[in-house]
Scaffold this motif. Structure first.
Motif, short mmCIF file in Angstrom:
data_model
loop_
_atom_site.label_atom_id
_atom_site.label_comp_id
_atom_site.label_asym_id
_atom_site.label_seq_id
_atom_site.Cartn_x
_atom_site.Cartn_y
_atom_site.Cartn_z
N ASN A 153 8.11 -5.08 10.47
CA ASN A 153 8.94 -6.27 10.33
C ASN A 153 9.73 -6.48 11.61
O ASN A 153 10.52 -5.60 12.01
CB ASN A 153 9.91 -6.13 9.14
CG ASN A 153 9.21 -6.32 7.81
OD1 ASN A 153 8.44 -7.26 7.64
ND2 ASN A 153 9.45 -5.42 6.87
N LEU A 201 7.17 -5.54 2.50
CA LEU A 201 8.25 -6.17 1.73
C LEU A 201 9.14 -5.22 0.95
O LEU A 201 10.16 -5.66 0.42
CB LEU A 201 7.67 -7.22 0.77
CG LEU A 201 7.03 -8.44 1.42
CD1 LEU A 201 6.65 -9.46 0.34
CD2 LEU A 201 7.94 -9.09 2.44
N TYR A 243 4.86 -15.83 7.45
CA TYR A 243 5.60 -16.09 6.22
C TYR A 243 5.99 -14.79 5.52
O TYR A 243 7.08 -14.69 4.94
CB TYR A 243 4.78 -16.97 5.27
CG TYR A 243 4.50 -18.35 5.82
CD1 TYR A 243 5.53 -19.19 6.22
CD2 TYR A 243 3.19 -18.81 5.95
CE1 TYR A 243 5.27 -20.45 6.71
CE2 TYR A 243 2.93 -20.07 6.44
CZ TYR A 243 3.96 -20.90 6.83
OH TYR A 243 3.70 -22.14 7.33
N LEU A 244 5.10 -13.80 5.54
CA LEU A 244 5.44 -12.50 4.95
C LEU A 244 6.57 -11.84 5.73
O LEU A 244 7.47 -11.23 5.14
CB LEU A 244 4.22 -11.58 4.93
CG LEU A 244 3.20 -11.78 3.82
CD1 LEU A 244 2.15 -10.67 3.87
CD2 LEU A 244 3.86 -11.79 2.46
N GLU A 245 6.54 -11.97 7.05
CA GLU A 245 7.61 -11.38 7.85
C GLU A 245 8.94 -12.10 7.61
O GLU A 245 10.00 -11.46 7.54
CB GLU A 245 7.22 -11.41 9.33
CG GLU A 245 6.02 -10.51 9.60
CD GLU A 245 5.49 -10.55 11.03
OE1 GLU A 245 4.53 -9.83 11.32
OE2 GLU A 245 6.04 -11.32 11.84
N THR A 257 9.69 -13.58 4.81
CA THR A 257 10.10 -13.17 3.46
C THR A 257 10.83 -11.84 3.50
O THR A 257 11.80 -11.63 2.78
CB THR A 257 8.87 -13.08 2.54
OG1 THR A 257 8.23 -14.36 2.47
CG2 THR A 257 9.26 -12.65 1.13
N PHE A 303 14.36 -12.48 4.44
CA PHE A 303 15.09 -13.00 3.28
C PHE A 303 15.45 -11.87 2.31
O PHE A 303 16.60 -11.72 1.88
CB PHE A 303 14.25 -14.05 2.56
CG PHE A 303 14.69 -14.33 1.15
CD1 PHE A 303 15.83 -15.08 0.89
CD2 PHE A 303 13.98 -13.82 0.07
CE1 PHE A 303 16.25 -15.32 -0.41
CE2 PHE A 303 14.39 -14.05 -1.23
CZ PHE A 303 15.53 -14.80 -1.47
N VAL A 304 14.46 -11.05 1.97
CA VAL A 304 14.66 -9.98 0.99
C VAL A 304 15.71 -8.99 1.48
O VAL A 304 16.62 -8.61 0.73
CB VAL A 304 13.32 -9.27 0.71
CG1 VAL A 304 13.54 -7.96 -0.04
CG2 VAL A 304 12.38 -10.18 -0.09
N PRO A 351 16.65 -9.59 -5.00
CA PRO A 351 15.72 -10.64 -4.62
C PRO A 351 14.77 -11.07 -5.74
O PRO A 351 14.39 -12.24 -5.81
CB PRO A 351 14.93 -10.02 -3.46
CG PRO A 351 15.85 -8.98 -2.91
CD PRO A 351 16.61 -8.45 -4.08
N SER A 352 14.39 -10.14 -6.60
CA SER A 352 13.44 -10.47 -7.67
C SER A 352 13.97 -11.56 -8.60
O SER A 352 13.19 -12.31 -9.20
CB SER A 352 13.09 -9.23 -8.48
OG SER A 352 14.25 -8.70 -9.10
N PHE A 404 12.83 -15.27 -8.29
CA PHE A 404 11.46 -15.68 -8.61
C PHE A 404 11.16 -15.44 -10.10
O PHE A 404 10.26 -14.67 -10.44
CB PHE A 404 10.46 -14.90 -7.76
CG PHE A 404 10.71 -15.04 -6.28
CD1 PHE A 404 10.26 -16.16 -5.60
CD2 PHE A 404 11.39 -14.06 -5.59
CE1 PHE A 404 10.49 -16.30 -4.23
CE2 PHE A 404 11.63 -14.18 -4.22
CZ PHE A 404 11.18 -15.30 -3.54
#
Length: 213
Positions: free
Chosen positions: A91, A129, A184-186, A188, A191-192, A202-203, A206
Motif C-alpha cells: 500500500n 486491505l 482503487y484497491l490501494e 480503499t 480509506f480503511v 470500516p465494515s 458496507f
C-alpha cells in the motif's frame, strides 16, 4: 504450489506462514538473509536465501516489501520473474494533514509500476486491505461466511494462481476487475486505515440488505 516470498516483515510472515500451513512450498528471500533464515524457520518454509534466489523459485512470487521498494525489486529481478505471477500486497501510503494519503500519482498504482518494471511477469494486486495480524486467525473466527479477498488481475493464469492462494488461507476470492483498477484497491486501503485510525469500523460502511446473506 511453489511460492517465493520476497520480504521478511509482517505480511511475509503472515501470508507465507498461512501458505506453508496449507501445504504449499514456500521459499523466503530477503535483503537480509539472516532475517530470511529466521522467518523461514518460524513459518516452516521449504528454503531461504536472497531475494534473487526466492524470485526464481516460485510459480507465484509475493512482493511483501515497502511500497516504494516493490517496483525497484521487480526491476532488479525482472529476468527471474518473467513468466511468473507477482502478487503485490503493498500500500503506497503516508500520513497526511487530514489522515493517511496515497503517495502515487493520480490514477497510478504500485501494481502498475511493478508491471512496467517486470513486463514479462503476470501481476496481481491482492491481500492489501487487512492488517497482517488478521491472517493469524482462521477464517472461521470471522463467522459463517468466509472473509473475501479482493484482487485485480489481467492474466488468466495469474487469476488461477491468486484464487488458489486466497482459497488456501480459507478466504473467498473476490474478483475486482483488471489490473488497471488496482489503484482503487490501494485507495480503499487508505480509506480503511483512515477509519481504523479514527476509531471506526470500516465494515459498517458496507451493510447488506436483510436476507441477502
Amino acid at each position: 504450489m511453489r511460492i517465493g516470498v520476497l520480504g521478511t516483515g509482517g505480511m511475509a510472515a503472515a501470508l507465507g506462514g498461512a501458505w506453508a500451513r496449507a501445504g504449499h512450498e514456500v521459499f523466503v528471500g530477503g535483503r537480509d538473509t539472516e532475517a530470511a533464515e529466521v522467518l523461514a524457520g518460524r513459518i516452516g518454509a521449504a528454503g531461504h536465501g536472497t531475494t534473487a534466489w526466492a524470485a526464481g523459485r516460485g510459480e507465484a512470487v509475493l512482493l511483501a516489501v515497502p511500497a516504494p521498494v516493490a517496483p525497484v525489486l521487480a526491476r532488479e529481478h525482472a529476468g527471474a520473474l518473467a513468466g511468473r505471477t507477482i502478487v503485490d500486497c503493498t500500500n503506497p501510503l503516508a500520513p497526511g494533514p487530514g489522515g493517511v494519503m496515497l503517495t502515487t500519482a493520480a490514477g497510478a498504482s504500485v501494481a502498475g509500476l511493478i508491471g512496467a518494471a517486470a513486463p514479462g511477469a503476470r501481476v496481481v494486486k491482492a491481500f492489501n486491505l487487512v492488517h497482517a495480524s488478521m491472517w493469524e486467525h482462521p477464517a472461521a473466527a470471522f463467522g459463517v461466511t468466509a472473509p473475501a479477498v479482493p484482487f485485480c488481475a489481467d492474466d488468466p493464469r495469474a487469476v488461477e494462481h491468486v484464487t488458489e492462494l486466497i482459497t488456501a488461507t480459507g478466504r473467498s476470492p473476490m474478483p475486482a476487475g483488471a489490473l488497471d483498477r488496482a489503484a482503487y484497491l490501494e485507495a480503499t486501503a487508505a480509506f480503511v486505515i483512515g477509519v481504523w485510525w479514527a476509531g471506526g469500523a470500516p465494515s459498517l460502511a458496507f451493510p447488506e440488505a436483510p436476507g441477502t446473506t
